[in-house]
Design a protein around this motif. Sequence first.
Motif, mmCIF file in Angstrom:
data_model
loop_
_atom_site.group_PDB
_atom_site.id
_atom_site.type_symbol
_atom_site.label_atom_id
_atom_site.label_comp_id
_atom_site.label_asym_id
_atom_site.label_seq_id
_atom_site.Cartn_x
_atom_site.Cartn_y
_atom_site.Cartn_z
ATOM 1 N N ARG A 77 0.836 -1.205 0.000
ATOM 2 C CA ARG A 77 0.000 0.000 0.000
ATOM 3 C C ARG A 77 0.869 1.253 0.000
ATOM 4 O O ARG A 77 0.652 2.176 -0.779
ATOM 5 C CB ARG A 77 -0.925 0.015 1.215
ATOM 6 C CG ARG A 77 -1.879 1.217 1.247
ATOM 7 C CD ARG A 77 -2.576 1.336 2.578
ATOM 8 N NE ARG A 77 -1.673 1.740 3.631
ATOM 9 C CZ ARG A 77 -1.337 3.007 3.890
ATOM 10 N NH1 ARG A 77 -1.808 3.984 3.149
ATOM 11 N NH2 ARG A 77 -0.513 3.299 4.883
ATOM 12 N N ILE A 78 1.877 1.264 0.863
ATOM 13 C CA ILE A 78 2.724 2.445 0.995
ATOM 14 C C ILE A 78 3.553 2.678 -0.265
ATOM 15 O O ILE A 78 3.724 3.818 -0.716
ATOM 16 C CB ILE A 78 3.637 2.307 2.229
ATOM 17 C CG1 ILE A 78 2.788 2.426 3.505
ATOM 18 C CG2 ILE A 78 4.745 3.364 2.234
ATOM 19 C CD1 ILE A 78 3.537 2.187 4.786
ATOM 20 N N HIS A 79 4.053 1.584 -0.858
ATOM 21 C CA HIS A 79 4.922 1.720 -2.028
ATOM 22 C C HIS A 79 4.178 1.509 -3.346
ATOM 23 O O HIS A 79 4.803 1.422 -4.406
ATOM 24 C CB HIS A 79 6.086 0.737 -1.919
ATOM 25 C CG HIS A 79 6.997 1.009 -0.752
ATOM 26 N ND1 HIS A 79 7.810 2.123 -0.688
ATOM 27 C CD2 HIS A 79 7.189 0.328 0.409
ATOM 28 C CE1 HIS A 79 8.491 2.100 0.456
ATOM 29 N NE2 HIS A 79 8.133 1.032 1.134
ATOM 30 N N SER A 80 2.837 1.413 -3.263
ATOM 31 C CA SER A 80 1.982 1.327 -4.461
ATOM 32 C C SER A 80 2.363 0.174 -5.382
ATOM 33 O O SER A 80 2.437 0.326 -6.603
ATOM 34 C CB SER A 80 2.028 2.655 -5.241
ATOM 35 O OG SER A 80 1.597 3.726 -4.430
ATOM 36 N N ASN A 81 2.586 -1.005 -4.779
ATOM 37 C CA ASN A 81 2.856 -2.210 -5.572
ATOM 38 C C ASN A 81 1.565 -3.024 -5.646
ATOM 39 O O ASN A 81 1.270 -3.830 -4.774
ATOM 40 C CB ASN A 81 3.985 -3.033 -4.952
ATOM 41 C CG ASN A 81 4.465 -4.146 -5.859
ATOM 42 O OD1 ASN A 81 3.656 -4.878 -6.438
ATOM 43 N ND2 ASN A 81 5.769 -4.286 -5.991
ATOM 44 N N MET A 82 0.795 -2.788 -6.700
ATOM 45 C CA MET A 82 -0.529 -3.387 -6.811
ATOM 46 C C MET A 82 -0.467 -4.892 -7.035
ATOM 47 O O MET A 82 -1.247 -5.657 -6.449
ATOM 48 C CB MET A 82 -1.294 -2.723 -7.953
ATOM 49 C CG MET A 82 -2.752 -3.124 -8.037
ATOM 50 S SD MET A 82 -3.698 -2.516 -6.627
ATOM 51 C CE MET A 82 -3.628 -0.761 -6.920
ATOM 52 N N ASP A 83 0.460 -5.360 -7.860
ATOM 53 C CA ASP A 83 0.499 -6.776 -8.232
ATOM 54 C C ASP A 83 0.730 -7.679 -7.021
ATOM 55 O O ASP A 83 -0.030 -8.624 -6.771
ATOM 56 C CB ASP A 83 1.595 -7.023 -9.281
ATOM 57 C CG ASP A 83 1.273 -6.363 -10.612
ATOM 58 O OD1 ASP A 83 0.077 -6.117 -10.868
ATOM 59 O OD2 ASP A 83 2.213 -6.087 -11.382
ATOM 60 N N ILE A 84 1.768 -7.400 -6.264
ATOM 61 C CA ILE A 84 2.057 -8.221 -5.089
ATOM 62 C C ILE A 84 1.045 -7.949 -3.984
ATOM 63 O O ILE A 84 0.681 -8.845 -3.213
ATOM 64 C CB ILE A 84 3.503 -7.983 -4.609
ATOM 65 C CG1 ILE A 84 4.483 -8.485 -5.675
ATOM 66 C CG2 ILE A 84 3.766 -8.679 -3.277
ATOM 67 C CD1 ILE A 84 5.954 -8.284 -5.326
ATOM 68 N N GLY A 85 0.542 -6.721 -3.924
ATOM 69 C CA GLY A 85 -0.485 -6.399 -2.930
ATOM 70 C C GLY A 85 -1.721 -7.259 -3.082
ATOM 71 O O GLY A 85 -2.321 -7.710 -2.098
ATOM 72 N N LEU A 86 -2.117 -7.520 -4.315
ATOM 73 C CA LEU A 86 -3.287 -8.363 -4.560
ATOM 74 C C LEU A 86 -3.029 -9.798 -4.130
ATOM 75 O O LEU A 86 -3.930 -10.480 -3.606
ATOM 76 C CB LEU A 86 -3.665 -8.314 -6.044
ATOM 77 C CG LEU A 86 -4.228 -6.989 -6.538
ATOM 78 C CD1 LEU A 86 -4.441 -7.018 -8.047
ATOM 79 C CD2 LEU A 86 -5.537 -6.666 -5.822
ATOM 80 N N VAL A 87 -1.808 -10.285 -4.319
ATOM 81 C CA VAL A 87 -1.454 -11.638 -3.866
ATOM 82 C C VAL A 87 -1.546 -11.708 -2.342
ATOM 83 O O VAL A 87 -2.107 -12.660 -1.775
ATOM 84 C CB VAL A 87 -0.034 -12.017 -4.334
ATOM 85 C CG1 VAL A 87 0.381 -13.366 -3.751
ATOM 86 C CG2 VAL A 87 0.040 -12.059 -5.853
ATOM 87 N N ALA A 88 -0.999 -10.688 -1.683
ATOM 88 C CA ALA A 88 -1.054 -10.647 -0.221
ATOM 89 C C ALA A 88 -2.500 -10.600 0.270
ATOM 90 O O ALA A 88 -2.878 -11.301 1.217
ATOM 91 C CB ALA A 88 -0.279 -9.436 0.296
ATOM 92 N N ALA A 89 -3.326 -9.779 -0.396
ATOM 93 C CA ALA A 89 -4.728 -9.651 0.001
ATOM 94 C C ALA A 89 -5.472 -10.973 -0.168
ATOM 95 O O ALA A 89 -6.250 -11.380 0.700
ATOM 96 C CB ALA A 89 -5.406 -8.556 -0.817
ATOM 97 N N ASP A 90 -5.236 -11.666 -1.276
ATOM 98 C CA ASP A 90 -5.898 -12.963 -1.508
ATOM 99 C C ASP A 90 -5.567 -13.952 -0.397
ATOM 100 O O ASP A 90 -6.442 -14.687 0.087
ATOM 101 C CB ASP A 90 -5.472 -13.543 -2.858
ATOM 102 C CG ASP A 90 -6.140 -12.850 -4.033
ATOM 103 O OD1 ASP A 90 -7.176 -12.187 -3.805
ATOM 104 O OD2 ASP A 90 -5.634 -12.959 -5.160
#
Length: 230
Positions: free
Chosen positions: A38-51
Amino acid sequence: MVDLLGRAGCINEAYDFITTMLIEPNERVWGALLQACRIHSNMDIGLVAADNLFSLVPEQTGYYVLLSNMYARAGRWADVTSVRSVMVNKGIKKFPGTSIVELGDQVHTFHIGDRCHPQSEMIYHKLDELLGKIRGMGYNPEVEATLHDVEEEDKEDHLSVHSEKLAIAFLLLNTSPGTIIRVTMNLRTCSDCHLAAKLISIITCREIVLKDTNRIHHIVQGVCSCGDYW
């Protein structure tokens, strides 16, 4: 380790560390990665973490909010709406922000836009005064994560009456110069309130301690112990 790598902006390294762990990563590990994304605006890995988080703790409100804020920062408003729809369908509610302070032998509670306090008029007058002074220092409300379907002025008004701002104004009115300001919150403090608190600490020469659900923020002369990462 994931938190340290995330703080350094090494998101890919943090993800690689998780995938090579000899134990199954738990909620705190994936949560640290999502926060870094979230802080570094990395959407791709963020979605993996969220899943992974939604599989481990499907009813945990905070992670849905983090994902929603990440989409909002990227301007992906359709995805923000989608996350909120999922929360509604699952019956997951985002609790309203509440800030609690102690003064003498009494506890005072504030909610966003609260006007129920006996000193409400004085509190809002003090808050307007504080916001006016920090705007003179270059403060601009951070509205990127607020609702996208309201006018810009309404977004600023919404941010200006967050519970922690009201609590800080109340304590400034009712304590002597030099007294430390201590506020406890039921949610993670937002980036706008964090910035405002740092600037208020400068103009009032007060130490401010904000205890949210994730960190204790000890602010002295505009510098926070969290290093602006929480």
